[in-house]
Design an enzyme around this catalytic site. Structure first.
Site, PDB file in Angstrom:
ATOM      1  N   HIS A  77       9.917   4.492  25.666  1.00 13.99           N
ATOM      2  CA  HIS A  77      10.984   3.512  25.807  1.00 13.99           C
ATOM      3  C   HIS A  77      10.491   2.099  25.484  1.00 13.99           C
ATOM      4  CE1 HIS A  77      13.821   6.160  28.455  1.00 13.99           C
ATOM      5  NE2 HIS A  77      13.446   6.735  27.335  1.00 13.99           N
ATOM      6  N   GLU A  79      10.850  -0.773  26.934  1.00 19.52           N
ATOM      7  CA  GLU A  79      10.269  -1.559  28.028  1.00 19.52           C
ATOM      8  C   GLU A  79       8.820  -1.168  28.262  1.00 19.52           C
ATOM      9  OE1 GLU A  79      13.030   0.220  27.920  1.00 19.52           O
ATOM     10  OE2 GLU A  79      14.549  -0.448  29.340  1.00 19.52           O
ATOM     11  N   CYS A 102      16.145   2.127  32.373  1.00 19.67           N
ATOM     12  CA  CYS A 102      16.314   3.391  33.094  1.00 19.67           C
ATOM     13  C   CYS A 102      15.386   3.397  34.315  1.00 19.67           C
ATOM     14  CB  CYS A 102      15.996   4.575  32.171  1.00 19.67           C
ATOM     15  SG  CYS A 102      14.239   4.746  31.818  1.00 19.67           S
ATOM     16  N   CYS A 105      11.585   3.327  33.407  1.00 19.54           N
ATOM     17  CA  CYS A 105      11.133   1.997  32.974  1.00 19.54           C
ATOM     18  C   CYS A 105      11.137   1.031  34.154  1.00 19.54           C
ATOM     19  CB  CYS A 105      12.023   1.471  31.847  1.00 19.54           C
ATOM     20  SG  CYS A 105      11.744   2.340  30.297  1.00 19.54           S
TER      21      CYS A 105
HETATM   22  N1  LIG Z   1      15.463   2.153  29.316  1.00 23.28           N
HETATM   23  C1  LIG Z   1      15.592   2.743  28.099  1.00 23.28           C
HETATM   24  C2  LIG Z   1      16.480   3.779  27.922  1.00 23.28           C
HETATM   25  C3  LIG Z   1      16.496   4.426  26.714  1.00 23.28           C
HETATM   26  N2  LIG Z   1      15.677   4.034  25.731  1.00 23.28           N
HETATM   27  C4  LIG Z   1      15.702   4.738  24.446  1.00 23.28           C
HETATM   28  C5  LIG Z   1      15.336   6.189  24.488  1.00 23.28           C
HETATM   29  C6  LIG Z   1      16.095   6.745  23.317  1.00 23.28           C
HETATM   30  O1  LIG Z   1      15.326   6.522  22.124  1.00 23.28           O
HETATM   31  C7  LIG Z   1      17.346   5.885  23.273  1.00 23.28           C
HETATM   32  C8  LIG Z   1      18.530   6.518  23.984  1.00 23.28           C
HETATM   33  O2  LIG Z   1      19.093   7.469  23.133  1.00 23.28           O
HETATM   34  P1  LIG Z   1      20.582   8.047  23.332  1.00 23.28           P
HETATM   35  O3  LIG Z   1      20.576   8.899  24.568  1.00 23.28           O
HETATM   36  O4  LIG Z   1      21.514   6.852  23.464  1.00 23.28           O
HETATM   37  O5  LIG Z   1      20.819   8.826  22.078  1.00 23.28           O
HETATM   38  O6  LIG Z   1      17.025   4.691  23.941  1.00 23.28           O
HETATM   39  C9  LIG Z   1      14.822   2.957  25.913  1.00 23.28           C
HETATM   40  O7  LIG Z   1      14.063   2.570  24.997  1.00 23.28           O
HETATM   41  N3  LIG Z   1      14.815   2.323  27.099  1.00 23.28           N
HETATM   42 ZN    ZN Z   2      13.499   3.623  30.050  1.00 27.22          ZN
END
Ligand SMILES: Nc1ccn([C@H]2C[C@H](O)[C@@H](COP(=O)(O)O)O2)c(=O)n1
Ligand code: ZN
Length: 160
Positions: A77, A79, A102, A105
């Site tokens: 992720h 973060e 999330c 993170c």
């Molecule tokens: N705190 C976060 C939450 C999600 N991400 C990234 C992980 C995946 O590459 C994307 C989410 O994909 P989706 O479920 O919308 O197809 O976002 C993050 O970097 N940081």
């Molecule tokens: Zn995350």
């Protein structure tokens, strides 16, 4: 000559860096960016992507199906990448993120010493992950708030 008045605020600047970082992401669905700041200086940046050295052409960006064939167990992720890429202690720093963090993170943010989160989108508000983040951040006294800058668009022109 009078000073230029169209300059961007610190908040617009750092959220702009978070959004610019997100442009490095190869995730076809959601591009997330993060920028960590201390004393108005950038000390870490990141975006969501597969771990260093992974073969991008071998990894899958799928969202559904057998979990092991989706991106979810493998993607780092934004973060966490920003934290791991940081160049000095993160104690009492601020993280600017394009999306509300999330719960995983949020745990890393707390453990790293970051004390403030400024986010742009909370499109997953109400989800279990967001609820867990809110609970754990409040409990650890990490403040969070939505972006309050005026700019919703920054144009970067490459010119002489
Ligand atoms: N705190 C976060 C939450 C999600 N991400 C990234 C992980 C995946 O590459 C994307 C989410 O994909 P989706 O479920 O919308 O197809 O976002 C993050 O970097 N940081
Ligand atoms: Zn995350």
């Amino acid at each position: 000559m009078e000073k230029r008045l169209e300059y961007i605020s610190w908040e617009e600047y750092f959220m702009g860096v978070a959004f610019l970082s997100a442009q490095r992401s190869k995730d076809p669905t959601t591009q997330v960016g993060a920028c960590i700041v201390k004393d108005n200086k950038v000390i870490g940046m990141g975006y969501n992507g597969f771990p260093k050295g992974s073969d991008d052409d071998f990894m899958s960006w799928e969202r559904e199906g057998d979990i092991l064939n989706t991106k979810y167990p493998y993607v780092v992720h934004a973060e966490l990448n920003a934290i791991l890429n940081s160049i000095k202690s993160l104690d009492n720093s601020t993280i600017y993120v394009t999306h509300f963090p999330c719960n995983e993170c949020s745990k890393a943010i707390i453990q790293s010493g970051i004390s403030e989160i400024i986010y742009f989108s909370d499109k997953h508000k109400g989800s279990d992950s967001t609820k867990a983040s809110e609970l754990i951040l409040k409990n650890a006294n990490v403040s969070y708030r939505k972006y309050e800058g005026n700019k919703l668009k920054l144009e970067v022109l490459f010119k002489d």
